[in-house]
Design a protein around this motif. Structure first.
Motif, PDB file in Angstrom:
ATOM      1  N   ALA A  15      -3.879   2.699  -9.354  1.00 31.63           N
ATOM      2  CA  ALA A  15      -3.707   2.812  -7.899  1.00 31.63           C
ATOM      3  C   ALA A  15      -2.958   1.602  -7.356  1.00 31.63           C
ATOM      4  CB  ALA A  15      -5.059   2.964  -7.203  1.00 31.63           C
ATOM      5  N   ALA A  16      -3.303   0.424  -7.853  1.00 27.53           N
ATOM      6  CA  ALA A  16      -2.639  -0.798  -7.398  1.00 27.53           C
ATOM      7  C   ALA A  16      -1.153  -0.781  -7.753  1.00 27.53           C
ATOM      8  CB  ALA A  16      -3.318  -2.026  -8.011  1.00 27.53           C
ATOM      9  N   VAL A  17      -0.832  -0.382  -8.964  1.00 29.36           N
ATOM     10  CA  VAL A  17       0.565  -0.351  -9.402  1.00 29.36           C
ATOM     11  C   VAL A  17       1.360   0.695  -8.616  1.00 29.36           C
ATOM     12  CG1 VAL A  17       2.080   0.243 -11.351  1.00 29.36           C
ATOM     13  CG2 VAL A  17       0.149  -1.308 -11.690  1.00 29.36           C
ATOM     14  N   VAL A  18       0.797   1.889  -8.472  1.00 25.54           N
ATOM     15  CA  VAL A  18       1.490   2.953  -7.732  1.00 25.54           C
ATOM     16  C   VAL A  18       1.728   2.516  -6.281  1.00 25.54           C
ATOM     17  CG1 VAL A  18       1.212   5.300  -6.821  1.00 25.54           C
ATOM     18  CG2 VAL A  18       0.744   4.839  -9.225  1.00 25.54           C
ATOM     19  N   GLY A  19       0.723   1.909  -5.678  1.00 22.11           N
ATOM     20  CA  GLY A  19       0.878   1.414  -4.313  1.00 22.11           C
ATOM     21  C   GLY A  19       1.895   0.296  -4.208  1.00 22.11           C
ATOM     22  N   SER A  20       1.893  -0.605  -5.173  1.00 23.98           N
ATOM     23  CA  SER A  20       2.819  -1.747  -5.096  1.00 23.98           C
ATOM     24  C   SER A  20       4.264  -1.315  -5.341  1.00 23.98           C
ATOM     25  CB  SER A  20       2.416  -2.857  -6.068  1.00 23.98           C
ATOM     26  OG  SER A  20       2.611  -2.455  -7.406  1.00 23.98           O
ATOM     27  N   ILE A  21       4.461  -0.268  -6.141  1.00 26.78           N
ATOM     28  CA  ILE A  21       5.820   0.254  -6.340  1.00 26.78           C
ATOM     29  C   ILE A  21       6.388   0.721  -5.002  1.00 26.78           C
ATOM     30  CG2 ILE A  21       7.121   2.194  -7.331  1.00 26.78           C
ATOM     31  CD1 ILE A  21       5.286   1.892  -9.831  1.00 26.78           C
ATOM     32  N   ALA A  22       5.568   1.388  -4.216  1.00 25.38           N
ATOM     33  CA  ALA A  22       6.014   1.882  -2.906  1.00 25.38           C
ATOM     34  C   ALA A  22       6.194   0.748  -1.910  1.00 25.38           C
ATOM     35  CB  ALA A  22       5.006   2.893  -2.362  1.00 25.38           C
ATOM     36  N   SER A  23       5.401  -0.290  -2.044  1.00 29.91           N
ATOM     37  CA  SER A  23       5.357  -1.355  -1.034  1.00 29.91           C
ATOM     38  C   SER A  23       6.416  -2.430  -1.197  1.00 29.91           C
ATOM     39  CB  SER A  23       3.980  -2.038  -1.068  1.00 29.91           C
ATOM     40  OG  SER A  23       2.963  -1.101  -0.874  1.00 29.91           O
ATOM     41  N   ARG A  24       6.755  -2.756  -2.419  1.00 32.38           N
ATOM     42  CA  ARG A  24       7.545  -3.954  -2.710  1.00 32.38           C
ATOM     43  C   ARG A  24       8.767  -4.112  -1.801  1.00 32.38           C
ATOM     44  NH1 ARG A  24       8.003  -3.484  -8.036  1.00 32.38           N
ATOM     45  NH2 ARG A  24       5.967  -4.445  -8.230  1.00 32.38           N
ATOM     46  N   ARG A  25       9.641  -3.147  -1.796  1.00 29.00           N
ATOM     47  CA  ARG A  25      10.882  -3.272  -1.014  1.00 29.00           C
ATOM     48  C   ARG A  25      10.604  -3.239   0.489  1.00 29.00           C
ATOM     49  NH1 ARG A  25      15.967  -3.047  -0.013  1.00 29.00           N
ATOM     50  NH2 ARG A  25      17.457  -1.395   0.074  1.00 29.00           N
ATOM     51  N   TRP A  50      -6.454  -7.473  -1.638  1.00 25.92           N
ATOM     52  CA  TRP A  50      -6.463  -6.249  -2.436  1.00 25.92           C
ATOM     53  C   TRP A  50      -6.807  -6.502  -3.898  1.00 25.92           C
ATOM     54  CZ3 TRP A  50      -7.595  -1.783  -0.921  1.00 25.92           C
ATOM     55  CH2 TRP A  50      -7.282  -1.366   0.368  1.00 25.92           C
ATOM     56  N   THR A  51      -6.346  -7.596  -4.471  1.00 22.53           N
ATOM     57  CA  THR A  51      -6.704  -7.905  -5.863  1.00 22.53           C
ATOM     58  C   THR A  51      -8.211  -8.079  -5.986  1.00 22.53           C
ATOM     59  OG1 THR A  51      -4.547  -8.906  -6.269  1.00 22.53           O
ATOM     60  CG2 THR A  51      -6.337  -9.514  -7.780  1.00 22.53           C
ATOM     61  N   ALA A  79     -20.083  13.010  -9.875  1.00 21.52           N
ATOM     62  CA  ALA A  79     -19.728  13.061  -8.450  1.00 21.52           C
ATOM     63  C   ALA A  79     -19.144  11.725  -7.997  1.00 21.52           C
ATOM     64  CB  ALA A  79     -20.954  13.432  -7.615  1.00 21.52           C
ATOM     65  N   PHE A  80     -19.719  10.624  -8.473  1.00 18.57           N
ATOM     66  CA  PHE A  80     -19.184   9.310  -8.118  1.00 18.57           C
ATOM     67  C   PHE A  80     -17.769   9.170  -8.674  1.00 18.57           C
ATOM     68  CE2 PHE A  80     -18.214   4.903  -8.231  1.00 18.57           C
ATOM     69  CZ  PHE A  80     -18.906   4.327  -7.173  1.00 18.57           C
ATOM     70  N   THR A  81     -17.577   9.575  -9.908  1.00 21.11           N
ATOM     71  CA  THR A  81     -16.261   9.481 -10.541  1.00 21.11           C
ATOM     72  C   THR A  81     -15.227  10.298  -9.763  1.00 21.11           C
ATOM     73  OG1 THR A  81     -17.294   9.120 -12.694  1.00 21.11           O
ATOM     74  CG2 THR A  81     -15.001   9.864 -12.701  1.00 21.11           C
ATOM     75  N   ALA A  82     -15.592  11.492  -9.333  1.00 23.28           N
ATOM     76  CA  ALA A  82     -14.679  12.327  -8.544  1.00 23.28           C
ATOM     77  C   ALA A  82     -14.379  11.669  -7.197  1.00 23.28           C
ATOM     78  CB  ALA A  82     -15.282  13.718  -8.344  1.00 23.28           C
ATOM     79  N   ALA A  83     -15.402  11.121  -6.554  1.00 23.83           N
ATOM     80  CA  ALA A  83     -15.205  10.448  -5.264  1.00 23.83           C
ATOM     81  C   ALA A  83     -14.298   9.222  -5.436  1.00 23.83           C
ATOM     82  CB  ALA A  83     -16.550  10.046  -4.660  1.00 23.83           C
ATOM     83  N   LEU A  84     -14.474   8.498  -6.533  1.00 25.98           N
ATOM     84  CA  LEU A  84     -13.623   7.343  -6.815  1.00 25.98           C
ATOM     85  C   LEU A  84     -12.177   7.784  -7.016  1.00 25.98           C
ATOM     86  CD1 LEU A  84     -13.180   4.331  -7.459  1.00 25.98           C
ATOM     87  CD2 LEU A  84     -13.834   4.866  -9.841  1.00 25.98           C
ATOM     88  N   GLY A  85     -11.967   8.866  -7.759  1.00 28.94           N
ATOM     89  CA  GLY A  85     -10.609   9.366  -7.973  1.00 28.94           C
ATOM     90  C   GLY A  85      -9.935   9.740  -6.666  1.00 28.94           C
ATOM     91  N   THR A  86     -10.656  10.445  -5.813  1.00 28.93           N
ATOM     92  CA  THR A  86     -10.127  10.820  -4.498  1.00 28.93           C
ATOM     93  C   THR A  86      -9.782   9.569  -3.691  1.00 28.93           C
ATOM     94  OG1 THR A  86     -11.377  12.877  -4.486  1.00 28.93           O
ATOM     95  CG2 THR A  86     -10.675  12.021  -2.338  1.00 28.93           C
ATOM     96  N   ASN A  87     -10.682   8.608  -3.723  1.00 30.69           N
ATOM     97  CA  ASN A  87     -10.481   7.364  -2.985  1.00 30.69           C
ATOM     98  C   ASN A  87      -9.220   6.642  -3.451  1.00 30.69           C
ATOM     99  OD1 ASN A  87     -11.018   4.202  -3.008  1.00 30.69           O
ATOM    100  ND2 ASN A  87     -12.047   5.086  -1.219  1.00 30.69           N
ATOM    101  N   LEU A  88      -9.024   6.560  -4.750  1.00 35.22           N
ATOM    102  CA  LEU A  88      -7.870   5.830  -5.272  1.00 35.22           C
ATOM    103  C   LEU A  88      -6.560   6.560  -4.979  1.00 35.22           C
ATOM    104  CD1 LEU A  88      -9.394   4.459  -8.590  1.00 35.22           C
ATOM    105  CD2 LEU A  88      -8.977   3.209  -6.443  1.00 35.22           C
TER     106      LEU A  88
END
Length: 158
Positions: A15-25, A50-51, A79-88
């Motif tokens: 999630a961090a990498v995908v977000g940072s790819i969009a954010s950098r520029r 965020w780190t 259920a927690f794992t699914a909620a975490l996936g949605t969150n990320l």
């Protein structure tokens, strides 16, 4: 913590990498041109926050999942794992909407959904152990602050 720490660490890192790819520029070129409320922190605060939050999410989520499994409650672990996936997914999506697509209104809505999702994760973690819920509480607090910032930036730049 076993293998769940590897899974939660990889998921939060993705999630961090995908977000940072969009954010950098956008952080360097577009974001400085926006009108922002006075309370928005300097840019250097965001990577530190965020780190720290991503590490907290990975460790606390792993502990909660393992506790559910140890207690024999595989349904709550799933259920927690699914909620975490949605969150990320919400987490990474915000960066793409805001920094890459410049969609201020939709990004404010996604920020709100992320804040609700983060509060739900803290609630679920607390169900495993109240200490886990307390440990994850900074995440929904920060996401709520981010929702306020996103909404005010949208309002100031319409």
């Amino acid at each position: 913590m076993g293998k769940s720490i590897v899974a939660t660490s990889l998921a939060t890192a993705a999630a961090a990498v995908v977000g940072s790819i969009a954010s950098r520029r956008g952080v360097e070129t577009w974001y400085p041109t926006l009108r922002k409320p006075r309370y928005v922190p300097p840019n250097g605060v965001f990577p530190v926050a965020w780190t720290t939050l991503y590490a907290d999410i990975a460790v606390t989520s792993s502990a909660a999942i393992e506790k559910f499994r140890t207690d024999g409650d595989d349904a709550k672990a799933r259920a927690f794992t699914a909620a975490l996936g949605t969150n990320l997914v919400l987490n990474a999506s915000w960066s793409w909407l805001f920094f890459k697509a410049h969609k201020l209104g939709p990004s404010a809505v996604v920020a709100g959904a992320l804040a609700v999702s983060s509060a739900d994760l803290a609630r679920r973690a607390a169900a495993a152990d109240p200490k886990f819920g307390a440990a994850l509480t900074p995440y929904p607090l920060w996401c709520s602050f981010a929702t306020l910032m996103s909404t005010d930036i949208w309002r100031l730049n319409r």
